[in-house]
Write an enzyme that holds these catalytic residues in place. Structure first.
Site, PDB file in Angstrom:
ATOM      1  N   ASP A   7       0.887  -1.167   0.000  1.00  0.00           N
ATOM      2  CA  ASP A   7       0.000   0.000   0.000  1.00  0.00           C
ATOM      3  C   ASP A   7       0.920   1.210   0.000  1.00  0.00           C
ATOM      4  O   ASP A   7       1.406   1.635   1.055  1.00  0.00           O
ATOM      5  CB  ASP A   7      -0.898  -0.013   1.235  1.00  0.00           C
ATOM      6  CG  ASP A   7      -1.784   1.223   1.306  1.00  0.00           C
ATOM      7  OD1 ASP A   7      -2.295   1.659   0.262  1.00  0.00           O
ATOM      8  OD2 ASP A   7      -1.959   1.757   2.426  1.00  0.00           O
ATOM      9  N   GLU A  67      -1.327  -1.524  -5.050  1.00  0.00           N
ATOM     10  CA  GLU A  67      -2.533  -0.752  -5.337  1.00  0.00           C
ATOM     11  C   GLU A  67      -2.217   0.299  -6.403  1.00  0.00           C
ATOM     12  O   GLU A  67      -1.193   0.972  -6.347  1.00  0.00           O
ATOM     13  CB  GLU A  67      -3.015  -0.074  -4.058  1.00  0.00           C
ATOM     14  CG  GLU A  67      -4.344   0.630  -4.205  1.00  0.00           C
ATOM     15  CD  GLU A  67      -4.841   1.193  -2.888  1.00  0.00           C
ATOM     16  OE1 GLU A  67      -5.261   2.361  -2.888  1.00  0.00           O
ATOM     17  OE2 GLU A  67      -4.819   0.470  -1.879  1.00  0.00           O
ATOM     18  N   HIS A 139      -2.332   0.929   7.111  1.00  0.00           N
ATOM     19  CA  HIS A 139      -1.493   0.804   5.915  1.00  0.00           C
ATOM     20  C   HIS A 139      -1.056  -0.651   5.729  1.00  0.00           C
ATOM     21  O   HIS A 139      -1.086  -1.173   4.617  1.00  0.00           O
ATOM     22  CB  HIS A 139      -0.278   1.731   6.014  1.00  0.00           C
ATOM     23  CG  HIS A 139      -0.648   3.151   6.293  1.00  0.00           C
ATOM     24  ND1 HIS A 139      -1.255   3.954   5.354  1.00  0.00           N
ATOM     25  CD2 HIS A 139      -0.526   3.898   7.413  1.00  0.00           C
ATOM     26  CE1 HIS A 139      -1.485   5.145   5.882  1.00  0.00           C
ATOM     27  NE2 HIS A 139      -1.048   5.134   7.134  1.00  0.00           N
TER      28      HIS A 139
END
Length: 186
Positions: A7, A67, A139
Site C-alpha cells: 500500500d 494498489e 497501511h
C-alpha cells in the site's frame, strides 16, 4: 504461493506478506515503513525503497501486488503517491519479481465483497480470512488486502489463455495495436 502486498504512500507505505496453501491463508509478515514527514521527499523515497528491498530479501515472495494510483483531486498528491509507487515497483523489479496492479475498489471487492467497503470492514474481513487479529495499522492492513486480492485472482480457475490475461494484469503490459475504426452510414 507467497505474495507481498504493498500500500504505497510517501509518508506511510504498508506491506504485508501472505502465504496461500490450498484455501488456507497465513500471514508471514506485515508492517508500515514511515520514513518521517520532516525528511525531503527524495530521502523518504530512498528509505521506502530500501525497506521494501529488505522485506523482499527476508520473505522471498513469488509475486508483488500493488494498489494502483487513484484519481486524486490534488495533482501534487497524486504525483507524490506515484513516486512512492515507483520506489515500490523498483524494489520488486530489482529482485526480478513479477508485479501486479489492482484498483483499490478491486482489492476491497476481493476481500470484502464490496468495492466500496470502508477501512473497518476491510480490516475485519482481513482478520477473518487470516484467522488472526492483524498486527499493525491501516497501511499494513491495506497491503495485506492487496496480497489477498492477488492470491484470490491467481487461484481463479482459468478456461483458456484469454481468461488468464483477464484475471491477472501484470504491471508492465505490451501496448496493443490500435483498432481500426469504421464509420457507419447514418
Amino acid at each position: 504461493m507467497r505474495v507481498l502486498g504493498i500500500d504505497p504512500g510517501s509518508r506511510h507505505t504498508g506491506y504485508g506478506v501472505v502465504d496461500a496453501k490450498g484455501s488456507k491463508l497465513t500471514l508471514v509478515a506485515c508492517g508500515t515503513l514511515s520514513p518521517g514527514d520532516a525528511l525531503p521527499l527524495a530521502v523518504r523515497l530512498g528509505r521506502i525503497h530500501a525497506g521494501l528491498v529488505d522485506v523482499v530479501a527476508r520473505t522471498s515472495p513469488e509475486a508483488v501486488s500493488v494498489e494502483e494510483v487513484y484519481h486524486a483531486v490534488n495533482a501534487r498528491s497524486a504525483l507524490v503517491l506515484g513516486q512512492a509507487r515507483g520506489a515500490a515497483l523498483v524494489a520488486a523489479a530489482g529482485s526480478s519479481i513479477e508485479v501486479f496492479e489492482y484498483a483499490a475498489s478491486e482489492i476491497k471487492r476481493a476481500v470484502s465483497g464490496s468495492g466500496r467497503a470502508g477501512k473497518e470492514q476491510v480490516s475485519r474481513m482481513v482478520s477473518m480470512l487470516l484467522g488472526v487479529e492483524v498486527p499493525g495499522d491501516e497501511h499494513a492492513c491495506d497491503a495485506i488486502a492487496a496480497a489477498i486480492c492477488h492470491l484470490n485472482r491467481a487461484r481463479m480457475p482459468a478456461t483458456g489463455a484469454a481468461s488468464a490475461v483477464l484475471r491477472m494484469r501484470p504491471a508492465v503490459v505490451p501496448p496493443r495495436p490500435a483498432a481500426k475504426r469504421t464509420r457507419r452510414a447514418p
